[in-house]
Design a protein around this motif. Structure first.
Motif, short mmCIF file in Angstrom:
data_model
loop_
_atom_site.label_atom_id
_atom_site.label_comp_id
_atom_site.label_asym_id
_atom_site.label_seq_id
_atom_site.Cartn_x
_atom_site.Cartn_y
_atom_site.Cartn_z
N UNK A 1 -7.16 -3.62 -7.61
CA UNK A 1 -7.35 -2.74 -6.45
C UNK A 1 -8.84 -2.58 -6.20
N UNK A 2 -9.30 -2.95 -5.03
CA UNK A 2 -10.71 -2.87 -4.69
C UNK A 2 -10.93 -1.67 -3.77
N UNK A 3 -11.28 -0.52 -4.36
CA UNK A 3 -11.59 0.65 -3.57
C UNK A 3 -13.06 0.63 -3.21
N UNK A 4 -13.50 1.63 -2.46
CA UNK A 4 -14.90 1.67 -2.04
C UNK A 4 -15.52 2.99 -2.46
N UNK A 5 -16.79 2.95 -2.83
CA UNK A 5 -17.51 4.18 -3.15
C UNK A 5 -18.25 4.73 -1.94
N UNK A 6 -18.15 4.01 -0.82
CA UNK A 6 -18.83 4.42 0.40
C UNK A 6 -17.90 5.34 1.20
N UNK A 7 -18.33 6.56 1.44
CA UNK A 7 -17.49 7.54 2.12
C UNK A 7 -17.63 7.37 3.63
N UNK A 8 -16.54 7.04 4.32
CA UNK A 8 -16.62 6.97 5.78
C UNK A 8 -16.97 8.33 6.37
N UNK A 9 -17.62 8.33 7.50
CA UNK A 9 -18.00 9.59 8.15
C UNK A 9 -16.94 10.09 9.11
N UNK A 10 -16.00 9.21 9.48
CA UNK A 10 -14.93 9.64 10.37
C UNK A 10 -13.67 8.80 10.14
N UNK A 11 -12.55 9.38 10.51
CA UNK A 11 -11.26 8.71 10.39
C UNK A 11 -10.26 9.45 11.26
N UNK A 12 -9.17 8.79 11.60
CA UNK A 12 -8.11 9.52 12.33
C UNK A 12 -7.32 10.39 11.36
N UNK A 13 -7.03 9.83 10.18
CA UNK A 13 -6.23 10.54 9.19
C UNK A 13 -6.87 10.44 7.83
N UNK A 14 -7.00 11.58 7.14
CA UNK A 14 -7.47 11.60 5.76
C UNK A 14 -6.34 12.09 4.88
N UNK A 15 -6.02 11.29 3.87
CA UNK A 15 -5.03 11.68 2.87
C UNK A 15 -5.79 12.14 1.63
N UNK A 16 -5.58 13.38 1.23
CA UNK A 16 -6.24 13.92 0.05
C UNK A 16 -5.30 13.75 -1.14
N UNK A 17 -5.67 12.87 -2.06
CA UNK A 17 -4.84 12.57 -3.22
C UNK A 17 -4.34 11.15 -3.17
N UNK A 18 -4.69 10.36 -4.18
CA UNK A 18 -4.29 8.95 -4.23
C UNK A 18 -3.30 8.71 -5.35
N UNK A 19 -2.52 9.73 -5.67
CA UNK A 19 -1.41 9.53 -6.58
C UNK A 19 -0.26 8.86 -5.85
#
Length: 857
Positions: A1-19
């Motif tokens: 799984x290749x996640x990113x450490x770069x935090x986007x500044x905007x999005x349409x939807x943010x999901x809090x919690x990656x469980x």
């Protein structure tokens, strides 16, 4: 799984919690075309450190609750289609077996089969002890009476599934950002504006709180008091067993092993090893089992509940210790600490059932946490008062796939659905709760109670005892106590189920009330029958205060009420109209009576109990500016005086002309009952002559006593919810959340007469399609059992020539018609009056016949 450490500044939807919940939501949203989805988590990915990381991943699909079973069935199918990082299927379909050590549990396992048939689980079976050991040779057959077998049950590693779901979501454009704790959600003018994290701010339109044991903390920042409690339970893994030596596996080469080990330590070697035989539950001892290669994993709910304060949880520490894992409590394994199981320790129970574990070391052991809600169901959906704020909490790996699918459909298309159609989530809706349920004291105590009963044999009518009772009292409470009411808790209200003061009527009606002996006799009294018959023959008085009541006020109130309702709401002041509210997909959102009390004022009366607050939230969320929606449930006492003698009783205490000509059916008037001001509606949910009476709460007890006194010479008796259910079901009146919900459109429910397609209302396009016959897959059916002495209960399969074609939505004995009445939904060809069917109940088949409704007119 290749996640990113770069935090986007905007999005349409943010999901809090990656469980497992957050990953499922992101997977489903992106599959439905959402590309601008960001998932943030305080831990590493995919081993975030929540319950998805430490859970053993057992998946028993069958539950008494349809929602959980449907969610689990979809989850199984979804995980079966996922490819893990090692190239193997993410779901291990090894089957699941629940064993019984008592006759009571064997009866429960028979109900398991019936629930499975009702909810559509494949090939459920009851096994003999020897058949159990054919599948599980290490189980001691002499310790059990039999088992329930579901061949499609199995196991899914939370970490493997999270990784597979996240990879698929990222391939479709989602971004996953680890090591990023969410600190707040910015809201302006009631709408979500941004998520604030420790590493920066993400502007967004929607937020999904999918943090399970941490959900309460984030909600508190917004003033949303989610009754989600973290609870601890034990999991251990034995040393290698000689009997399982051939199953030893080396998982250190697994692509996720290093990541898993960094968070979970050496036990990752066991947790990543898939089971090679059916998963197992010994619910009589609150234990469950699965193999981990050459080791047996042992899970135990068999101990005193432990409910940590969410404020003390924090996050994962720099040493890699998981906040969702606490130190193992040795005495919980070695001593009998469960309040309902005081005679045997978990270790003793385990060693009895699987003798190969006796005397073996428990190599890895910990107290893991998961989230509980007050009714054991998810807490999900759009939060009232916040545009763009969604929740998905108190959800296990077993149900996360289905919950994620339903929530994504809700977010994108406006209504929750699974592939086989709409699913009603009233009992899982985040807006179902009453204010007292948001307190930490209530959440803590009920979380502990839910933990205590999680593997107990629970009756569907069971109500809390002891803790968190006597919270809300109707104004008539003291009179109910004086009349020896059997009080049950509903949404915190103490409401009568029957009145022991009516026991003197039992002899009068004895020959019309069949005896009950089995499961259907629990939480039942023959007094329910005498109260119902007394209403039919004389007159009864019922406390309706707990039913939800709303006032809609303002210059545009009339237009708004019309927009809400399917019927023509252009009614005069003083008129009452029965109508439906539908959702955008045409599902029945509520059935209500609407009274126009003034030029710009309407009174909306709807279902109470656990689901009533959902209706209040729905109306408020759709109200335009200039329209005020007031929840007046607590400020208005409500009661109904109904039965052939109702007019005589009311005439004793008012000078108002109550004749049919002066006070017609479905009209309303304001007058005095002696010295008490009332708003009276000529309606009755019992289907008899009657008036519903509403008055400010401070007058409620006085009004109740006036009516009791006036009714002494007319045979008036108070009656409880048990009698009300019998009265309404034989009259054919629906009960929303039971035999009426969003899974049906008005024409499937038989309530098309409450629709006027010449008006505009929410869901009209879908309802019009149903009216044309384009969307009628089922039809309501009223059945009676052919045996006049028999009674069945809800959640059991309806059969045609042995094949399930539906299930019992509601059932109660109709004391007037002399038979048990059943409401169900069937394919239209089976819903025709005269059709002969069967209902499977407690292992027996009961002949039933479809009837014309209503049975009492």
């Amino acid at each position: 799984m290749q996640s990113t450490d770069s935090l986007p500044t905007e999005a349409s939807t943010v999901v809090v919690g990656a469980g497992i919940v957050g990953c499922n939501v992101a997977y489903q949203l992106t599959e439905m075309g959402r590309e601008d989805v960001v998932v943030v988590d305080q831990g590493p990915m995919p081993t975030t450190g929540g319950s998805s990381t430490h859970a053993p991943g057992i998946m028993f699909q069958t539950a008494e609750d349809k929602i959980l079973t449907k969610f689990a069935d979809y989850s199984r199918q979804l995980y079966s289609d996922l490819e893990g990082a090692d190239g193997q299927q993410a779901y291990r379909e090894v089957g699941g077996i629940e064993v019984a050590r008592t006759d009571e549990r064997m009866a429960f396992l028979e109900r398991r089969v019936e629930n499975a048939l009702a909810w559509g689980i494949d090939d459920p079976q009851v096994l003999s002890p020897e058949e159990v050991t054919d599948h599980l040779p290490l189980v001691d057959a002499d310790r059990i009476l039999g088992g329930y077998y579901s061949p499609t049950d199995g196991q899914a590693s939370g970490v493997v599934a999270c990784d597979a779901l996240a990879r698929a979501a990222m391939d479709r454009g989602a971004a996953f950002v680890p090591h990023t704790r969410t600190e707040d959600v910015e809201v302006a003018d009631g709408s979500v504006r941004a998520v604030v994290t420790e590493n920066g701010r993400i502007e967004c339109e929607e937020v999904v709180v999918a943090t399970n044991i941490w959900a309460r903390q984030l909600g508190e920042k917004l003033g949303v008091h989610l009754p989600v409690a973290p609870v601890e339970h034990q999991y251990t893994m034995t040393e290698p067993l000689a009997e399982l030596a051939d199953n030893a596996v080396d998982v250190t080469g697994h692509p996720l092993y290093e990541n898993y080990e960094n968070v979970s330590g050496e036990k990752a070697e066991r947790l990543l090893a898939a089971p090679d035989r059916p998963i197992l539950r010994d619910q009589d001892n609150a234990m469950y089992y699965r193999t981990h290669g050459d080791s047996y994993g042992i899970g135990s709910y068999n101990h005193d509940p432990v409910v940590p304060n969410p404020e003390d949880l924090g996050g994962n520490d720099p040493e890699g210790n998981q906040a969702s894992v606490h130190d193992f409590t040795e005495r919980f394994m070695d001593e009998a600490t469960h309040p309902d199981r005081p005679d045997k320790s978990p270790r003793q129970a385990s060693d009895e059932l699987i003798p190969a574990t006796a005397g073996k070391d428990l190599e890895y052991k910990y107290n893991g946490m998961f989230a509980e809600s007050p009714n054991g169901l998810p807490v999900m959906g759009p939060v009232e008062g916040f545009d763009g704020l969604w929740t998905a909490a108190a959800i296990w790996i077993t149900h996360a796939g289905g919950a994620g699918k339903a929530l994504a459909e809700w977010m994108v298309n406006g209504t929750p659905r699974l592939p086989d159609g709409p699913i009603d989530l009233a009992h899982a809706d985040v807006n179902r709760f009453d204010e007292h349920e948001g307190s930490w004291e209530f959440t803590r105590d009920i979380g502990g109670e839910e933990y205590r009963i999680v593997y107990n044999v629970m009756h569907p009518k069971w109500v809390w005892e002891g803790k968190q009772r006597d919270i809300r009292r109707t104004p008539m409470y003291h009179s109910h106590v004086e009349l020896d009411a059997e009080l049950w808790a509903e949404a915190g209200w103490e409401v009568p189920q029957w009145f022991d003061s009516n026991a003197d009527l039992v002899e009068r009606y004895r020959d019309r009330i069949p005896e009950r002996e089995g499961w259907e006799a629990v939480y039942w009294s023959p007094i329910e029958g005498v109260e119902a018959l007394n209403v039919r023959e004389n007159v009864g008085l019922h406390d309706m205060t707990s039913f939800n009541k709303m006032e809609v006020v303002g210059p545009d109130a009339g237009a708004f009420v019309q927009r809400l309702c399917t019927n023509d709401m252009d009614i005069d002041v003083g008129r009452v109209r029965y109508t439906l509210m539908c959702n955008e997909a045409g599902g029945v959102r509520a059935d209500i009576t609407v009274t126009r009390t003034d030029e710009n004022r309407y009174l909306l009366l709807t279902t109470g109990r656990e689901v009533g607050n959902n209706h209040v939230a729905w109306v408020r969320d759709h109200a335009p500016e200039g329209v005020v929606v007031n929840d007046v449930t607590s400020s208005m006492a409500a009661m109904v005086c109904t039965g052939p003698n109702a007019r005589d009783v009311l005439s004793e205490v008012t000078d108002v002309d109550l004749s049919d000509e002066a006070f017609p059916f479905f009209t309303s008037q304001e007058f005095y009952v002696r010295n008490v001001p009332v708003t009276a509606l000529r309606v009755s949910y019992a289907g008899e002559l009657g008036w519903e009476l509403y008055t400010p709460s401070e007058y409620g007890e006085t009004l109740w006593r006036h009516l009791l006194e006036a009714g002494e010479d007319h045979g008036l008796r108070p009656y409880g919810n048990g009698a009300l259910n019998a009265l309404r079901i034989e009259k054919g009146f629906r009960l929303w959340g039971v035999d009426l919900d969003t899974e049906q459109n008005p024409y499937e429910t038989g309530l098309g007469w409450a629709v006027d397609l010449d008006t505009d209302f929410i869901g009209k396009e879908a309802v019009a399609a149903a009216a044309a016959g384009d969307d009628i897959s089922t039809k309501v059916a009223c059945l009676t059992l052919d045996d006049p002495e028999a009674v069945v209960m809800a959640g059991r399969p309806v059969l045609h020539k042995g094949d399930p074609i539906g299930y019992v939505h509601s059932a109660e004995y109709g004391y007037t018609v002399g038979a048990c009445v059943v409401y169900t939904y069937l394919p239209p060809e089976y819903a025709e009056p005269g059709t002969e069917l069967e209902i499977r109940y407690e292992g027996e088949h009961y002949a039933a016949t479809v009837r014309e409704e209503p049975l009492v007119d």
